[in-house]
Design a protein around this motif. Structure first.
Motif, PDB file in Angstrom:
ATOM      1  N   ASP A 172       0.819  -1.213   0.000  1.00 23.73           N
ATOM      2  CA  ASP A 172       0.000   0.000   0.000  1.00 23.73           C
ATOM      3  C   ASP A 172       0.857   1.269   0.000  1.00 23.73           C
ATOM      4  N   ASP A 180      -0.834  -2.788  -4.242  1.00 28.09           N
ATOM      5  CA  ASP A 180      -1.214  -1.361  -4.248  1.00 28.09           C
ATOM      6  C   ASP A 180       0.021  -0.464  -4.332  1.00 28.09           C
ATOM      7  N   HIS A 206      -4.613  -1.202   5.649  1.00 27.60           N
ATOM      8  CA  HIS A 206      -3.766  -0.087   6.103  1.00 27.60           C
ATOM      9  C   HIS A 206      -3.615  -0.021   7.619  1.00 27.60           C
ATOM     10  N   SER A 219       0.525   0.208   6.072  1.00 27.52           N
ATOM     11  CA  SER A 219       0.643   0.896   4.784  1.00 27.52           C
ATOM     12  C   SER A 219       1.853   1.824   4.752  1.00 27.52           C
TER      13      SER A 219
END
Length: 339
Positions: free
Chosen positions: A69, A97, A224, A242
């Motif tokens: 992330d 991500d 996250h 994250s």
């Protein structure tokens, strides 16, 4: 001892010298001495490079960084990479991500590839990037225009080859480290979106993360939040948090928005250490980077960096911004060019 070290140093620098001239080695033949020097030099070189020759640690020892992330936050990612070097990591696993809504693009990709990650799994924002860049996202919601406009912006900088590489990342990978089997996914093994594995979800939801697998440890990202807990069967579940978009609703924890990642240490007996790390970075520098890049939705990104509040699904706000700034028209024009 000093003479021994000089031999090693001179061998490492490939200087021409008769190593048998050193008094401490008079009893050795040149062939035996040279073989010893090669072995010692190899060990010292490996230690210097962060290899597995650590005091008290066997050759089965591995130190693995879990990152996920990043969301285009290049400044946070750079700070994490700097910390990785200090931690002498053996390898990196990426849990999805990579890009958006931040400005990080080609420079971030090059930094990522320099880590030589041995695991890469595809997150939901990776899918949004690929599908948005290729004009495959439907535009029935303002959030889809948001995803599409950002995908166009980032994808045009990356180019088709990188987009295609990301598209071929798997959703799920299994990997064995010594006597442990790890399941790596962005969310559920074959479902990289949704909130079933949010930290406050029920135990039943977390039991799904390793359903129908014989893995010992589930590694996932997406929500996250750094996390470590167990399934009902007492398999371990870990989330590294994250890098680029951390958040937490509890007021006492809400303001700590440092970049997050996790380190696993594995040896012949199992996993003796799990370390959750937080790394500071310059958020104002990241905003300046976004301004210079001409990032769409800049004000939303800036607010997110300081508040931890994401606007991804605020349909009313996004609809207003898309109309005022012409983002819907931009996306429609881009899609038409692809035909």
């Amino acid at each position: 001892m000093k003479s021994c070290l000089l031999v090693i140093q001179n061998y490492g620098r490939k200087k021409q010298q008769d190593v048998a001239d050193f008094d401490c080695f008079k009893s050795f033949s040149s062939e035996v001495l040279l073989a010893l020097v090669k072995i010692v030099y190899t060990v010292i070189k490996h230690i210097d490079q962060g290899g597995p020759f650590f005091y008290g640690k066997s050759s089965m020892y591995r130190k693995i960084a879990l990152i996920s992330d990043i969301h285009g936050n290049m400044t946070a990612f750079q700070s994490v990479c700097d910390d990785l070097k200090k931690q002498k990591i053996n390898e990196v696993w990426f849990l999805g991500d990579m890009f958006s809504p931040g400005p990080g693009a080609l420079e971030q990709w090059k930094l990522f590839k320099s880590l030589e990650p041995s695991i890469c799994v595809r997150g939901n924002w990776d899918d949004l990037l690929v599908n948005g860049y290729k004009g495959r996202l439907s535009l029935e919601k303002p959030s889809r225009v948001f995803f599409s406009r950002l995908a166009e912006f980032i994808g045009m900088q990356l180019g088709s080859a990188i987009i295609d590489e990301i598209e071929h990342w798997p959703l799920h990978q299994l990997i064995d480290v010594n006597n442990l089997r790890f399941s790596c996914a962005h969310n559920l093994p074959f479902h990289n979106f949704g909130q079933k594995l949010y930290p406050t979800s029920s135990q039943t939801m977390f039991d799904e993360v390793l359903k129908d697998t014989k893995a010992d440890v589930a590694l996932y990202a997406h929500v996250h939040h750094p996390l470590m807990r167990y399934t009902t069967s007492e398999q371990l579940v870990i989330n590294p948090g994250s890098v680029g978009e951390p958040f937490c609703d509890w007021p006492g924890l809400h303001d700590d928005l440092r970049a997050e990642y996790c380190i696993l240490e594995c040896d012949e007996q199992g996993m003796p250490q799990v370390s959750f790390r937080k790394v500071s970075y310059d958020r104002q520098q990241e905003i300046k980077r976004a301004e210079k890049a001409g990032l769409p939705y800049l004000d939303l990104y800036s607010d997110q960096l300081y508040s931890g509040i994401v606007h991804t699904h605020d349909q009313d706000l996004l609809e207003k911004i898309n109309e005022e700034r012409g983002y819907l028209k931009d996306v429609l024009k881009y899609i038409e060019k692809l035909k």
